[in-house]
Enzyme design. Structure first.
Site, PDB file in Angstrom:
ATOM      1  N   GLY A 172      45.880  31.975  68.602  1.00 16.07           N
ATOM      2  CA  GLY A 172      45.981  30.892  69.579  1.00 16.07           C
ATOM      3  C   GLY A 172      46.885  31.266  70.727  1.00 16.07           C
ATOM      4  O   GLY A 172      47.997  31.787  70.510  1.00 16.07           O
ATOM      5  N   ALA A 173      46.398  31.054  71.960  1.00 17.50           N
ATOM      6  CA  ALA A 173      47.206  31.358  73.154  1.00 17.50           C
ATOM      7  C   ALA A 173      47.464  30.093  73.956  1.00 17.50           C
ATOM      8  O   ALA A 173      47.340  30.063  75.180  1.00 17.50           O
ATOM      9  CB  ALA A 173      46.534  32.431  74.001  1.00 17.50           C
ATOM     10  N   GLY A 174      47.798  29.032  73.215  1.00 22.98           N
ATOM     11  CA  GLY A 174      48.283  27.821  73.876  1.00 22.98           C
ATOM     12  C   GLY A 174      49.757  28.029  74.197  1.00 22.98           C
ATOM     13  O   GLY A 174      50.249  29.167  74.191  1.00 22.98           O
ATOM     14  N   TYR A 175      50.478  26.954  74.442  1.00 27.87           N
ATOM     15  CA  TYR A 175      51.900  27.077  74.777  1.00 27.87           C
ATOM     16  C   TYR A 175      52.660  27.871  73.703  1.00 27.87           C
ATOM     17  O   TYR A 175      53.446  28.761  74.013  1.00 27.87           O
ATOM     18  CB  TYR A 175      52.549  25.696  74.905  1.00 27.87           C
ATOM     19  CG  TYR A 175      52.050  24.883  76.063  1.00 27.87           C
ATOM     20  CD1 TYR A 175      52.422  25.198  77.366  1.00 27.87           C
ATOM     21  CD2 TYR A 175      51.213  23.797  75.870  1.00 27.87           C
ATOM     22  CE1 TYR A 175      51.971  24.457  78.440  1.00 27.87           C
ATOM     23  CE2 TYR A 175      50.749  23.047  76.936  1.00 27.87           C
ATOM     24  CZ  TYR A 175      51.134  23.379  78.221  1.00 27.87           C
ATOM     25  OH  TYR A 175      50.680  22.646  79.276  1.00 27.87           O
ATOM     26  N   ALA A 176      52.409  27.545  72.425  1.00 23.66           N
ATOM     27  CA  ALA A 176      53.203  28.127  71.336  1.00 23.66           C
ATOM     28  C   ALA A 176      52.844  29.589  71.086  1.00 23.66           C
ATOM     29  O   ALA A 176      53.727  30.442  71.008  1.00 23.66           O
ATOM     30  CB  ALA A 176      53.002  27.300  70.060  1.00 23.66           C
ATOM     31  N   LYS A 213      40.165  32.170  71.539  1.00 31.88           N
ATOM     32  CA  LYS A 213      38.707  32.093  71.717  1.00 31.88           C
ATOM     33  C   LYS A 213      38.268  32.196  73.179  1.00 31.88           C
ATOM     34  O   LYS A 213      37.156  32.605  73.454  1.00 31.88           O
ATOM     35  CB  LYS A 213      38.133  30.866  71.026  1.00 31.88           C
ATOM     36  CG  LYS A 213      38.416  29.549  71.652  1.00 31.88           C
ATOM     37  CD  LYS A 213      37.560  28.502  70.950  1.00 31.88           C
ATOM     38  CE  LYS A 213      38.329  27.232  70.766  1.00 31.88           C
ATOM     39  NZ  LYS A 213      37.781  26.327  69.793  1.00 31.88           N
ATOM     40  N   VAL A 272      38.600  32.205  65.596  1.00 29.31           N
ATOM     41  CA  VAL A 272      39.044  32.281  64.193  1.00 29.31           C
ATOM     42  C   VAL A 272      38.166  31.366  63.341  1.00 29.31           C
ATOM     43  O   VAL A 272      38.007  30.181  63.650  1.00 29.31           O
ATOM     44  CB  VAL A 272      40.521  31.842  64.069  1.00 29.31           C
ATOM     45  CG1 VAL A 272      40.986  31.933  62.617  1.00 29.31           C
ATOM     46  CG2 VAL A 272      41.412  32.661  64.982  1.00 29.31           C
ATOM     47  N   GLU A 326      48.217   8.643  81.265  1.00 30.22           N
ATOM     48  CA  GLU A 326      48.180   9.625  82.351  1.00 30.22           C
ATOM     49  C   GLU A 326      46.774   9.729  82.953  1.00 30.22           C
ATOM     50  O   GLU A 326      46.615   9.895  84.162  1.00 30.22           O
ATOM     51  CB  GLU A 326      48.679  10.989  81.838  1.00 30.22           C
ATOM     52  CG  GLU A 326      50.166  10.915  81.475  1.00 30.22           C
ATOM     53  CD  GLU A 326      50.825  12.276  81.296  1.00 30.22           C
ATOM     54  OE1 GLU A 326      50.193  13.175  80.735  1.00 30.22           O
ATOM     55  OE2 GLU A 326      51.989  12.420  81.721  1.00 30.22           O
ATOM     56  N   ALA A 384      54.357  19.846  74.433  1.00 33.37           N
ATOM     57  CA  ALA A 384      54.392  21.196  74.997  1.00 33.37           C
ATOM     58  C   ALA A 384      55.813  21.763  74.929  1.00 33.37           C
ATOM     59  O   ALA A 384      56.024  22.937  74.626  1.00 33.37           O
ATOM     60  CB  ALA A 384      53.898  21.160  76.437  1.00 33.37           C
TER      61      ALA A 384
HETATM   62  P1  NAD Z   1      48.999   9.457  70.802  1.00 27.66           P
HETATM   63  O1  NAD Z   1      48.912   9.520  69.327  1.00 27.66           O
HETATM   64  O2  NAD Z   1      50.301   9.620  71.461  1.00 27.66           O
HETATM   65  O3  NAD Z   1      48.366   8.067  71.318  1.00 27.66           O
HETATM   66  C1  NAD Z   1      47.165   7.537  70.810  1.00 27.66           C
HETATM   67  C2  NAD Z   1      47.170   6.021  70.938  1.00 27.66           C
HETATM   68  O4  NAD Z   1      45.898   5.544  70.476  1.00 27.66           O
HETATM   69  C3  NAD Z   1      48.235   5.351  70.085  1.00 27.66           C
HETATM   70  O5  NAD Z   1      48.917   4.406  70.870  1.00 27.66           O
HETATM   71  C4  NAD Z   1      47.437   4.702  68.966  1.00 27.66           C
HETATM   72  O6  NAD Z   1      48.010   3.501  68.484  1.00 27.66           O
HETATM   73  C5  NAD Z   1      46.101   4.407  69.650  1.00 27.66           C
HETATM   74  N1  NAD Z   1      44.993   4.285  68.686  1.00 27.66           N
HETATM   75  C6  NAD Z   1      44.744   5.072  67.608  1.00 27.66           C
HETATM   76  N2  NAD Z   1      43.629   4.622  66.963  1.00 27.66           N
HETATM   77  C7  NAD Z   1      43.167   3.545  67.654  1.00 27.66           C
HETATM   78  C8  NAD Z   1      42.065   2.665  67.498  1.00 27.66           C
HETATM   79  N3  NAD Z   1      41.201   2.779  66.495  1.00 27.66           N
HETATM   80  N4  NAD Z   1      41.907   1.676  68.398  1.00 27.66           N
HETATM   81  C9  NAD Z   1      42.749   1.533  69.439  1.00 27.66           C
HETATM   82  N5  NAD Z   1      43.815   2.335  69.635  1.00 27.66           N
HETATM   83  C10 NAD Z   1      44.023   3.335  68.760  1.00 27.66           C
HETATM   84  O7  NAD Z   1      47.937  10.560  71.313  1.00 27.66           O
HETATM   85  P2  NAD Z   1      47.814  11.340  72.692  1.00 27.66           P
HETATM   86  O8  NAD Z   1      48.057  10.463  73.850  1.00 27.66           O
HETATM   87  O9  NAD Z   1      46.530  12.084  72.581  1.00 27.66           O
HETATM   88  O10 NAD Z   1      48.986  12.401  72.620  1.00 27.66           O
HETATM   89  C11 NAD Z   1      49.019  13.406  71.592  1.00 27.66           C
HETATM   90  C12 NAD Z   1      50.408  14.045  71.556  1.00 27.66           C
HETATM   91  O11 NAD Z   1      50.663  14.724  72.785  1.00 27.66           O
HETATM   92  C13 NAD Z   1      51.510  13.034  71.373  1.00 27.66           C
HETATM   93  O12 NAD Z   1      52.520  13.586  70.563  1.00 27.66           O
HETATM   94  C14 NAD Z   1      52.027  12.809  72.761  1.00 27.66           C
HETATM   95  O13 NAD Z   1      53.367  12.411  72.800  1.00 27.66           O
HETATM   96  C15 NAD Z   1      51.814  14.183  73.391  1.00 27.66           C
HETATM   97  N6  NAD Z   1      51.599  14.036  74.845  1.00 27.66           N
HETATM   98  C16 NAD Z   1      52.716  14.032  75.636  1.00 27.66           C
HETATM   99  C17 NAD Z   1      52.575  13.863  77.005  1.00 27.66           C
HETATM  100  C18 NAD Z   1      53.827  13.850  77.872  1.00 27.66           C
HETATM  101  O14 NAD Z   1      54.899  14.190  77.390  1.00 27.66           O
HETATM  102  N7  NAD Z   1      53.716  13.453  79.131  1.00 27.66           N
HETATM  103  C19 NAD Z   1      51.301  13.711  77.560  1.00 27.66           C
HETATM  104  C20 NAD Z   1      50.185  13.715  76.726  1.00 27.66           C
HETATM  105  C21 NAD Z   1      50.346  13.873  75.360  1.00 27.66           C
END
Ligand code: NAD
Length: 402
Positions: free
Chosen positions: A10-14, A36, A79, A167, A314
């Site tokens: 994997g060549a993501g951030y980590a 990949k 993989v 976002e 990240a």
């Molecule tokens: P997340 O898990 O943070 O958010 C998903 C949301 O969907 C939650 O609020 C959850 O309650 C809701 N949900 C789940 N099942 C549901 C359902 N059946 N019906 C309605 N709502 C439902 O996921 P993400 O936004 O994909 O982020 C993934 C990870 O990446 C997290 O750890 C996040 O903090 C991180 N992330 C960070 C940033 C940042 O730092 N700016 C940006 C994007 C993602």
């Protein structure tokens, strides 16, 4: 004796960070990085590609351009699984690849929670391909309105209100008013709905800060449904539960951003996992498999302070890459490994290009334009961590003044 071989998957951030850091340590080992695609993408910015506010080229760069190819061999392959007892990786094209040390940094996939219709009728944002597909779908639907006069073409549902959803909403609410002019559709008929299962929006921030972000999106026309779990996705409809009753919102664009799980390869390789994540030891190795490091989205590392595993961000992925490289170098030099430690620099979410909300070092809150500046500096910092100064110059965010 032949040189030990370190294989990084994997060549993501980590994974990319592990390869870069390890190559600086002058270890007596062959290092192979497997991915990949031949490019790295900034997974934190996929929402921009999906919304159409940035092209994929802005958030991607070639892996061989940022690694020291004299010290790290790059192998483009997928993989299939890891045979951890015989210390081999099974690859789609190359076949078997033996390792002495393995770093699994395979990243995340969309989590459907087994909800019917998700795979068939909604659009996940998990890689460049899915983000571009979401963008093409949205643009097609919006453009089609002129011909169809079908209001569903102007209806978008975003599932979940986590960071990715917020976002993404920030980006589309910036772009759609501009598209309304060029594609000639009425803004007052555009309907954007965000449906969240939990009773509180943005619980990771203070109530006031979270509300600020939500108010920005509401002012831009987003309707939030809160405490309303999604139960099914149908063709052009999202079914959710509200006060014990099943209800539907209709839309031609349904974005699935309700959370992620670690790569399926982890489970298929027989590691003890939950949602694709393996609870690892303090030095990021897998219990019982001292030659295997598991980092970022496929691992869960206990944060002693909070008593919960660290989230998958990240910032943490990059720090885990550094820690894995450090521990690999120590093992290769017959030294004991060190425990992973992490101090968060804060968390910021963008709401389009010029607004952000977040909490930074020392618990200080930032919001609005200042929030967006901090967010852009975080993106730039990550780019420098996994890319080069040239990557930063080409892909960085310097549009501070709008
Ligand atoms: P997340 O898990 O943070 O958010 C998903 C949301 O969907 C939650 O609020 C959850 O309650 C809701 N949900 C789940 N099942 C549901 C359902 N059946 N019906 C309605 N709502 C439902 O996921 P993400 O936004 O994909 O982020 C993934 C990870 O990446 C997290 O750890 C996040 O903090 C991180 N992330 C960070 C940033 C940042 O730092 N700016 C940006 C994007 C993602």
């Amino acid at each position: 004796m032949s040189r030990p071989r370190v294989v990084i998957l994997g060549a993501g951030y980590a994974g990319l960070k592990t390869a870069k850091e390890l190559s600086k340590k002058n270890v007596d080992a062959d290092i192979i990085l497997v991915n990949k695609n031949d490019y790295h993408y900034e997974s934190t910015q996929l929402h921009e590609v999906a919304a159409g506010t940035e092209p994929a080229s802005k958030i991607t760069f070639n892996i061989v351009d940022v690694i020291d190819t004299k010290k790290v061999q790059f192998l483009k392959d997928t993989v299939i699984k890891v045979d951890k007892d015989n210390k081999k990786v099974l690859l789609e094209n190359t076949g078997e690849l033996a390792y002495d040390y393995l770093v699994m940094a395979l990243g995340f996939e969309s989590e459907t929670f087994g909800i019917p219709g998700v795979d068939d009728y909604s659009l996940p944002l998990v890689n460049i391909k899915t983000a571009e597909a979401a963008q093409a779908h949205l643009d097609r639907a919006l453009a089609n309105y002129q011909k169809s006069k079908d209001e569903l073409d102007l209806s978008i549902v975003v599932c979940g209100a986590g960071f990715t959803s917020i976002e993404y909403l920030g980006e589309i609410t910036n772009r759609i008013p501009k598209l309304a002019k060029t594609m000639n559709f009425p803004m007052d008929k555009v309907k954007i709905t965000c449906i969240e299962a939990m009773p509180t929006l943005l619980p990771m921030f203070s109530e006031k800060l979270g509300q600020f972000g939500i108010d920005v999106l509401k002012k831009r026309g987003v309707t939030f449904k809160v405490g309303t779990p999604i139960k099914e996705i149908k063709e052009h409809a999202v079914v959710y539960e509200e006060n014990g009753e099943l209800k539907e919102v209709h839309a031609h664009t349904i974005i699935w951003t309700t959370g992620v799980k670690g790569s399926h390869v982890v489970g298929e390789s027989g590691f003890a996992e939950r949602r694709g994540r393996v609870m690892v030891e303090k030095d990021l190795r897998v219990e019982g498999y001292p030659d295997v490091f598991m980092i970022s989205d496929v691992s869960a590392v206990m944060d002693e302070e909070s008593g919960r595993p660290f989230p998958t961000t990240a910032q943490i992925a990059i720090k885990q890459g550094e820690a894995a490289a450090n521990n690999l170098a120590r093992l290769l030099n017959n030294q004991p490994t060190e425990a992973f430690t992490f101090k968060s620099l804060g968390t910021v979410a963008s709401i389009g290009n010029n607004v952000g909300i977040g909490q930074i070092l020392g618990g200080k809150e930032v919001k609005g334009y200042m929030g967006s500046i901090v967010k852009k500096s975080i993106i730039n910092k990550s780019l420098l961590a996994v890319g080069t100064a040239g990557t930063l110059l080409k892909k960085g965010r310097f549009d501070y003044y709008h």
